[in-house]
Every structure is written in C-alpha cells, then in structure tokens.
Write a protein that holds these residues in place. Structure first.
Motif, PDB file in Angstrom:
ATOM      1  N   PHE A  58       0.745  -1.012  -0.008  1.00  0.00           N
ATOM      2  CA  PHE A  58      -0.141  -0.033   0.038  1.00  0.00           C
ATOM      3  C   PHE A  58       0.799   1.039   0.042  1.00  0.00           C
ATOM      4  O   PHE A  58       0.481   2.436  -0.593  1.00  0.00           O
ATOM      5  N   ALA A  59       2.146   1.272   0.440  1.00  0.00           N
ATOM      6  CA  ALA A  59       3.055   2.320   0.484  1.00  0.00           C
ATOM      7  C   ALA A  59       3.083   2.690  -0.993  1.00  0.00           C
ATOM      8  O   ALA A  59       3.329   3.977  -1.361  1.00  0.00           O
ATOM      9  N   ALA A  60       3.540   1.776  -1.769  1.00  0.00           N
ATOM     10  CA  ALA A  60       3.854   2.175  -3.203  1.00  0.00           C
ATOM     11  C   ALA A  60       2.670   2.586  -3.661  1.00  0.00           C
ATOM     12  O   ALA A  60       2.743   3.429  -4.593  1.00  0.00           O
ATOM     13  N   TYR A  61       1.488   2.248  -3.691  1.00  0.00           N
ATOM     14  CA  TYR A  61       0.237   2.612  -4.010  1.00  0.00           C
ATOM     15  C   TYR A  61      -0.083   3.809  -3.793  1.00  0.00           C
ATOM     16  O   TYR A  61      -0.396   5.022  -4.501  1.00  0.00           O
ATOM     17  N   ASN A  62       0.455   4.332  -2.529  1.00  0.00           N
ATOM     18  CA  ASN A  62      -0.056   5.647  -2.075  1.00  0.00           C
ATOM     19  C   ASN A  62       1.079   6.597  -2.687  1.00  0.00           C
ATOM     20  O   ASN A  62       0.642   7.807  -2.841  1.00  0.00           O
ATOM     21  N   PHE A  63       2.302   6.090  -2.871  1.00  0.00           N
ATOM     22  CA  PHE A  63       3.187   6.907  -3.382  1.00  0.00           C
ATOM     23  C   PHE A  63       2.827   7.543  -4.909  1.00  0.00           C
ATOM     24  O   PHE A  63       2.777   8.669  -5.257  1.00  0.00           O
ATOM     25  N   LEU A  64       1.943   6.519  -5.764  1.00  0.00           N
ATOM     26  CA  LEU A  64       1.752   6.624  -7.008  1.00  0.00           C
ATOM     27  C   LEU A  64       0.539   7.800  -6.926  1.00  0.00           C
ATOM     28  O   LEU A  64       0.421   8.557  -7.748  1.00  0.00           O
ATOM     29  N   ILE A  65      -0.232   7.527  -6.055  1.00  0.00           N
ATOM     30  CA  ILE A  65      -1.279   8.508  -5.736  1.00  0.00           C
ATOM     31  C   ILE A  65      -0.772  10.013  -5.380  1.00  0.00           C
ATOM     32  O   ILE A  65      -1.211  10.975  -6.306  1.00  0.00           O
ATOM     33  N   GLY A  66       0.286  10.080  -4.699  1.00  0.00           N
ATOM     34  CA  GLY A  66       0.817  11.295  -4.590  1.00  0.00           C
ATOM     35  C   GLY A  66       1.281  11.932  -5.870  1.00  0.00           C
ATOM     36  O   GLY A  66       1.229  12.978  -6.081  1.00  0.00           O
ATOM     37  N   TYR A  67       1.970  10.989  -6.507  1.00  0.00           N
ATOM     38  CA  TYR A  67       2.855  11.510  -7.716  1.00  0.00           C
ATOM     39  C   TYR A  67       1.614  12.012  -8.789  1.00  0.00           C
ATOM     40  O   TYR A  67       1.817  13.221  -9.310  1.00  0.00           O
ATOM     41  N   LEU A  68       0.593  11.265  -8.759  1.00  0.00           N
ATOM     42  CA  LEU A  68      -0.382  11.670  -9.702  1.00  0.00           C
ATOM     43  C   LEU A  68      -1.297  12.938  -9.361  1.00  0.00           C
ATOM     44  O   LEU A  68      -1.796  13.582 -10.296  1.00  0.00           O
ATOM     45  N   THR A  69      -1.017  13.387  -7.869  1.00  0.00           N
ATOM     46  CA  THR A  69      -1.777  14.643  -7.753  1.00  0.00           C
ATOM     47  C   THR A  69      -1.309  15.761  -8.484  1.00  0.00           C
ATOM     48  O   THR A  69      -1.959  16.727  -8.790  1.00  0.00           O
ATOM     49  N   LEU A  70       0.182  15.536  -8.986  1.00  0.00           N
ATOM     50  CA  LEU A  70       0.652  16.745  -9.818  1.00  0.00           C
ATOM     51  C   LEU A  70       0.700  16.420 -11.302  1.00  0.00           C
ATOM     52  O   LEU A  70       0.603  17.195 -12.235  1.00  0.00           O
ATOM     53  N   HIS A  71       0.428  15.152 -11.530  1.00  0.00           N
ATOM     54  CA  HIS A  71       0.733  14.734 -12.929  1.00  0.00           C
ATOM     55  C   HIS A  71      -0.665  14.119 -13.496  1.00  0.00           C
ATOM     56  O   HIS A  71      -0.396  12.874 -13.676  1.00  0.00           O
ATOM     57  N   ARG A  72      -1.749  14.461 -13.440  1.00  0.00           N
ATOM     58  CA  ARG A  72      -3.168  13.757 -13.909  1.00  0.00           C
ATOM     59  C   ARG A  72      -3.010  14.373 -15.303  1.00  0.00           C
ATOM     60  O   ARG A  72      -2.600  14.944 -15.932  1.00  0.00           O
ATOM     61  N   GLU A  73      -4.104  13.483 -16.159  1.00  0.00           N
ATOM     62  CA  GLU A  73      -4.310  13.949 -17.468  1.00  0.00           C
ATOM     63  C   GLU A  73      -5.017  15.167 -17.347  1.00  0.00           C
ATOM     64  O   GLU A  73      -4.750  16.131 -18.350  1.00  0.00           O
ATOM     65  N   ASP A  74      -6.012  15.453 -16.541  1.00  0.00           N
ATOM     66  CA  ASP A  74      -6.561  16.651 -16.329  1.00  0.00           C
ATOM     67  C   ASP A  74      -5.970  17.603 -15.394  1.00  0.00           C
ATOM     68  O   ASP A  74      -5.973  17.385 -14.138  1.00  0.00           O
ATOM     69  N   GLY A  75      -5.383  18.781 -15.717  1.00  0.00           N
ATOM     70  CA  GLY A  75      -4.445  19.524 -15.050  1.00  0.00           C
ATOM     71  C   GLY A  75      -5.234  20.730 -14.463  1.00  0.00           C
ATOM     72  O   GLY A  75      -4.612  21.532 -13.631  1.00  0.00           O
ATOM     73  N   GLY A  76      -6.591  20.573 -14.574  1.00  0.00           N
ATOM     74  CA  GLY A  76      -7.184  21.649 -14.156  1.00  0.00           C
ATOM     75  C   GLY A  76      -7.676  21.519 -12.636  1.00  0.00           C
ATOM     76  O   GLY A  76      -7.537  20.685 -12.019  1.00  0.00           O
ATOM     77  N   ILE A  77      -8.010  22.799 -12.176  1.00  0.00           N
ATOM     78  CA  ILE A  77      -8.501  23.024 -10.737  1.00  0.00           C
ATOM     79  C   ILE A  77      -9.459  21.999 -10.368  1.00  0.00           C
ATOM     80  O   ILE A  77      -9.612  21.289  -9.291  1.00  0.00           O
ATOM     81  N   ILE A  78     -10.584  22.256 -11.268  1.00  0.00           N
ATOM     82  CA  ILE A  78     -11.821  21.211 -10.928  1.00  0.00           C
ATOM     83  C   ILE A  78     -11.443  19.734 -11.118  1.00  0.00           C
ATOM     84  O   ILE A  78     -12.152  19.055 -10.233  1.00  0.00           O
ATOM     85  N   GLY A  79     -10.606  19.446 -12.103  1.00  0.00           N
ATOM     86  CA  GLY A  79     -10.085  17.978 -11.971  1.00  0.00           C
ATOM     87  C   GLY A  79      -9.308  17.480 -10.764  1.00  0.00           C
ATOM     88  O   GLY A  79      -9.595  16.585 -10.159  1.00  0.00           O
ATOM     89  N   LEU A  80      -8.678  18.592 -10.415  1.00  0.00           N
ATOM     90  CA  LEU A  80      -7.724  17.982  -9.024  1.00  0.00           C
ATOM     91  C   LEU A  80      -8.836  18.167  -7.750  1.00  0.00           C
ATOM     92  O   LEU A  80      -8.808  17.069  -6.943  1.00  0.00           O
ATOM     93  N   ALA A  81      -9.755  19.061  -7.943  1.00  0.00           N
ATOM     94  CA  ALA A  81     -10.933  18.819  -6.816  1.00  0.00           C
ATOM     95  C   ALA A  81     -11.579  17.539  -6.753  1.00  0.00           C
ATOM     96  O   ALA A  81     -11.866  16.917  -5.816  1.00  0.00           O
ATOM     97  N   PHE A  82     -11.806  17.074  -8.047  1.00  0.00           N
ATOM     98  CA  PHE A  82     -12.668  15.632  -8.062  1.00  0.00           C
ATOM     99  C   PHE A  82     -11.918  14.643  -7.608  1.00  0.00           C
ATOM    100  O   PHE A  82     -12.153  13.747  -6.911  1.00  0.00           O
ATOM    101  N   TYR A  83     -10.269  14.505  -8.167  1.00  0.00           N
ATOM    102  CA  TYR A  83      -9.405  13.781  -7.757  1.00  0.00           C
ATOM    103  C   TYR A  83      -9.456  13.626  -6.154  1.00  0.00           C
ATOM    104  O   TYR A  83      -9.097  12.758  -5.636  1.00  0.00           O
ATOM    105  N   THR A  84      -9.267  15.002  -5.676  1.00  0.00           N
ATOM    106  CA  THR A  84      -8.833  14.868  -4.218  1.00  0.00           C
ATOM    107  C   THR A  84     -10.048  14.275  -3.346  1.00  0.00           C
ATOM    108  O   THR A  84     -10.069  13.611  -2.505  1.00  0.00           O
ATOM    109  N   ILE A  85     -11.487  14.461  -3.737  1.00  0.00           N
ATOM    110  CA  ILE A  85     -12.460  14.036  -3.096  1.00  0.00           C
ATOM    111  C   ILE A  85     -12.571  12.554  -3.332  1.00  0.00           C
ATOM    112  O   ILE A  85     -12.952  11.961  -2.410  1.00  0.00           O
TER     113      ILE A  85
END
Length: 124
Positions: free
Chosen positions: A1-28
């Motif tokens: 799960f640590a590697a899994y969480n690492f990838l989630i943290g990485y994708l917070t900055l490098h998602r396909e949708d780089g907008g603020i709305i996409g970030l909000a949905f991703y965070t939720i």
C-alpha cells in the motif's frame, strides 16, 4: 500500500486533467478511497496499523508528491500508472464492500459507484 500511496501522491501533480476542477474531483475521490482503505487496514491489522502503518502510508503520499515536483515520467508511464490505480481502486472497493463475511452493503457500493460516475461526468 505504500507504493500505491506513493503513486497517488505523484499523480496529484501529473494527472491527465491538469485543471483545478479535475484536481478537486481527484482529491474528493481519493480522499474517500483512503477512508475505505483506512477502515479495512485498521480492521485487519489494528495494532501494527495504528502504531506505524498509517504514518508510513501518509509519508508515502507526501513522498510521491515530492517526486512529482522533482520530475515527470514519460506520458506512457503516467497513463499506465493511471490505469493501474484505476484497477486498484476498483479491486479495493470490491474487497471492502462486497464480501459477505464483512456484512457488506451492495447499496453503499452502488451509491459510491454512481456518485463517482457523476463526478467523472461533471468533470468531463
């Protein structure tokens, strides 16, 4: 799960949708997913999870974010990570919500799936 969480943290900055709305949905979505994982891990590994596990998992998300700041993987790798995490989220939700021995509630699973589908539709 640590590697899994690492990838989630990485994708917070490098998602396909780089907008603020996409970030909000991703965070939720990821926040709710973390709550589900927390419940399952605490139930399965109570002592070890409370003493060390939760701190390791939180640090892994932060480390993934730092890695995202320091560099960017090729686009193909990012897409592969997104696909891997998508499958992992589905697998974890099914593991936590659907087994009969955990007094699962199919209605809760269905509501979560519908809610996430609605978030994706609104984001698109």
């Amino acid at each position: 799960f640590a590697a899994y969480n690492f990838l989630i943290g990485y994708l917070t900055l490098h998602r396909e949708d780089g907008g603020i709305i996409g970030l909000a949905f991703y965070t939720i979505a990821i926040g709710l997913h973390f709550l589900t994982n927390d419940f399952g891990l605490r139930e399965d590994h109570a002592g070890a999870y409370d003493r060390k596990g939760r701190f390791i998992l939180a640090a892994a998300v932060l480390a993934g974010g730092v890695a995202g700041v320091l560099g960017r993987l090729p686009e193909r790798a990012i897409v592969a990570i997104i696909a891997f995490l998508g499958g992992s989220v589905v697998l974890n939700v099914m593991k936590e919500e659907l087994p009969e021995q955990r007094e699962s509630r199919f209605g809760a699973f269905l509501a979560g799936a519908a809610g996430y589908a609605a978030l994706l539709w609104l984001a698109g």
